[in-house]
Design a protein around this motif. Structure first.
Motif, mmCIF file in Angstrom:
data_model
loop_
_atom_site.group_PDB
_atom_site.id
_atom_site.type_symbol
_atom_site.label_atom_id
_atom_site.label_comp_id
_atom_site.label_asym_id
_atom_site.label_seq_id
_atom_site.Cartn_x
_atom_site.Cartn_y
_atom_site.Cartn_z
ATOM 1 N N THR A 185 0.848 -1.193 0.000
ATOM 2 C CA THR A 185 0.000 0.000 0.000
ATOM 3 C C THR A 185 0.884 1.243 0.000
ATOM 4 O OG1 THR A 185 -0.193 0.456 2.390
ATOM 5 C CG2 THR A 185 -1.561 -1.339 1.485
ATOM 6 N N VAL A 242 -8.434 4.991 -0.269
ATOM 7 C CA VAL A 242 -9.279 4.053 0.458
ATOM 8 C C VAL A 242 -8.408 3.249 1.415
ATOM 9 C CG1 VAL A 242 -10.871 2.096 0.269
ATOM 10 C CG2 VAL A 242 -10.830 3.843 -1.526
ATOM 11 N N SER A 243 -8.923 3.027 2.630
ATOM 12 C CA SER A 243 -8.248 2.147 3.575
ATOM 13 C C SER A 243 -8.993 0.817 3.594
ATOM 14 C CB SER A 243 -8.225 2.757 4.981
ATOM 15 O OG SER A 243 -7.556 1.884 5.872
ATOM 16 N N PRO A 244 -8.457 -0.205 2.934
ATOM 17 C CA PRO A 244 -9.180 -1.479 2.832
ATOM 18 C C PRO A 244 -9.173 -2.231 4.156
ATOM 19 C CG PRO A 244 -6.984 -1.727 1.917
ATOM 20 C CD PRO A 244 -7.137 -0.272 2.276
ATOM 21 N N ALA A 248 -8.728 -7.710 2.487
ATOM 22 C CA ALA A 248 -9.721 -7.347 1.476
ATOM 23 C C ALA A 248 -9.265 -7.738 0.084
ATOM 24 C CB ALA A 248 -9.985 -5.843 1.518
ATOM 25 N N VAL A 250 -8.323 -7.094 -3.517
ATOM 26 C CA VAL A 250 -7.801 -5.988 -4.315
ATOM 27 C C VAL A 250 -7.254 -6.601 -5.601
ATOM 28 C CG1 VAL A 250 -6.059 -4.162 -4.437
ATOM 29 C CG2 VAL A 250 -7.214 -4.615 -2.276
ATOM 30 N N GLY A 280 -16.778 -4.531 -4.034
ATOM 31 C CA GLY A 280 -15.579 -4.556 -3.212
ATOM 32 C C GLY A 280 -15.418 -3.253 -2.462
ATOM 33 N N ALA A 281 -14.194 -2.736 -2.451
ATOM 34 C CA ALA A 281 -13.922 -1.467 -1.769
ATOM 35 C C ALA A 281 -13.919 -0.291 -2.736
ATOM 36 C CB ALA A 281 -12.589 -1.539 -1.023
ATOM 37 N N THR A 283 -13.187 -0.555 -6.597
ATOM 38 C CA THR A 283 -12.325 -0.639 -7.777
ATOM 39 C C THR A 283 -12.892 0.122 -8.959
ATOM 40 O OG1 THR A 283 -11.569 -2.835 -7.081
ATOM 41 C CG2 THR A 283 -11.167 -2.218 -9.367
ATOM 42 N N ALA A 303 -15.742 -4.139 3.636
ATOM 43 C CA ALA A 303 -15.348 -3.554 2.359
ATOM 44 C C ALA A 303 -16.291 -2.421 1.955
ATOM 45 C CB ALA A 303 -15.314 -4.628 1.273
ATOM 46 N N ALA A 306 -15.647 0.631 4.000
ATOM 47 C CA ALA A 306 -14.443 1.346 3.559
ATOM 48 C C ALA A 306 -14.747 2.178 2.322
ATOM 49 C CB ALA A 306 -13.322 0.346 3.272
ATOM 50 N N LEU A 307 -15.529 1.618 1.399
ATOM 51 C CA LEU A 307 -15.929 2.348 0.200
ATOM 52 C C LEU A 307 -16.751 3.575 0.575
ATOM 53 C CD1 LEU A 307 -17.439 0.672 -2.995
ATOM 54 C CD2 LEU A 307 -18.255 2.867 -2.142
#
Length: 414
Positions: A185, A242-244, A248, A250, A280-281, A283, A303, A306-307
């Motif tokens: 990250t 974003v902090s997954p 999570a 990715v 997901g978060a 994408t 997830a 986080a989104l």
């Protein structure tokens, strides 16, 4: 087991060379079409004993851990194949899967991956009396080959293999095998350990102290629970930070993610409101939200939170709404789908059969289907085509370098 001489006719879906035996196909790992070789045959499986003239498509592998030797890891299967036939092989996987369902759309050339792009890698790990093993399982075995290099992984991961070993050693319980998922990250490595028994308090404290002495580590989690987080892990989706959550999903490479997001966003970008399923978060959500409203639906609670947090704290986006929902058990129905001009779906390998069954009953004009499994994608596209959709384009994307996996983006209109 017997020793026989065979000629390889083609590559199979698992990357093995296939020879036509008198009683059926024989699968030979690390062999290429056109090569004649002696193999030790055991049923329909062959192990290379000696080779004649190598195929002109054979190249020198990039990694010391690749090959038929007993100390070779099973992380890659096609490092010995030259780039042009390798990319053609990936494309053919998609062509064959579609053809199996009677679909013959034009399939674009494979968009290539490069070494050193994998930002997410999942290692097998185990403590032994002699050493701590960190690496990948040898093909078709549970034997862990401990690695010292990995040309597909991001340099930031490879440079910290010893750091990852130190963390794994601090967490290991007995000789049990467990998994260490490492995500690179912007703020350091996010390490998610899975498959461990519950840590005793003393070991937990010791592991935390160990992590805090190490550089370049953003977070360590065990079985989904945060153990220690020196810095919040941050990734970017189309410029949105974003902090997954721990572990999570990715996309494996940033470059593939950007290509897929660009293809999808261009297809649905003129719509008034887009539905992003299996979001997901974020994408695809955030790339689409640059130009149009998006409703993101995802079954994983952490997830989608986080989104949502990222959307609420980012300026310049069109409205983004979220919904936690298990789309396998409770897919969006036509009454709900009628509010959207376009739908994007990017499901796990099992595909989106239940959701597609509802889509074919609706009248959404524009669909973007993303998949890491050509077989389930072909099944889902067949259902859509039968309902009157036209496949506009199919693009294979190689983000799983030197493997037999391929990502695909299919665009449809009605």
């Amino acid at each position: 087991m017997s020793t026989v001489t065979v000629t390889i006719n083609r590559l199979g879906a698992q990357g093995h060379g296939i020879a036509n035996g008198e009683d059926g196909p024989v699968y030979v790992p690390y062999a290429l079409p056109g090569e004649t070789l002696a193999i030790a045959r055991n049923g329909d499986h062959g192990t290379v004993m000696s080779t004649g003239a190598p195929s002109p498509d054979r190249i020198e592998p990039a990694c010391r851990h690749f090959g038929p030797d007993s100390d070779a890891c099973g992380g890659c299967s096609l490092q010995h194949l030259a780039e042009v036939p390798y990319l053609a092989f990936k494309r053919q996987l998609v062509v064959d899967a579609l053809k199996s369902k009677g679909l013959t759309p034009e399939v674009a050339e494979t968009i290539p991956a490069k070494p050193g792009e994998r930002r997410r890698t999942v290692f097998s790990a185990r403590n032994t009396e002699k050493e701590f093993l960190l690496g990948f399982n040898r093909e078709e075995t549970h034997h862990i080959v401990s690695i010292v290099e990995c040309p597909i992984a991001a340099p930031g991961i490879v440079a910290r293999l010893e750091t990852i070993r130190t963390i794994g050693r601090a967490l290991a319980i007995g000789a049990d095998t467990f998994r260490i998922a490492v995500l690179e990250t912007l703020s350091g490595l996010d390490i998610a350990v899975e498959g461990l028994k519950k840590l005793e308090d003393k070991q937990r404290r010791s592991a935390i102290e160990t992590v805090l002495t190490l550089k370049g580590i953003a977070r360590v989690s065990v079985n989904g629970e945060i153990l220690v987080e020196p810095q919040k892990p941050i990734i970017e989706f189309s410029g949105v930070r974003v902090s997954p959550p721990p572990g999570a999903f990715v996309q494996a490479t940033k470059s593939a993610e950007e290509v897929m997001s660009e293809i999808v966003a261009k297809h649905v970008g003129k719509s008034k409101k887009v539905l992003d399923l299996f979001a997901g978060a974020g994408t695809f959500t955030f790339r689409i939200a640059k130009t149009t409203k998006v409703h993101a639906v995802e079954g994983d609670d952490k997830a989608i939170k986080a989104l949502d947090f990222a959307a609420r704290n980012t300026q310049g986006l069109k409205p983004v709404t979220v919904e936690k929902r298990d789309l396998f058990r409770r897919p969006m129905i036509p009454l709900e789908l009628k509010h959207y001009d376009a739908v994007v779906f990017d499901p796990p390998r099992a595909g989106a059969e239940a959701q597609v069954a509802e889509l074919v009953r609706a009248n959404v004009k524009t669909i973007a289907a993303v998949s890491c499994n050509p077989l389930t994608l072909a099944r889902d596209l067949r259902m859509l085509v039968d309902a009157g959709y036209r496949i506009k384009s199919v693009t294979p994307i190689d983000q799983f370098l030197w493997s037999t996996h391929v990502e695909t983006v299919a665009l449809l209109t009605k």
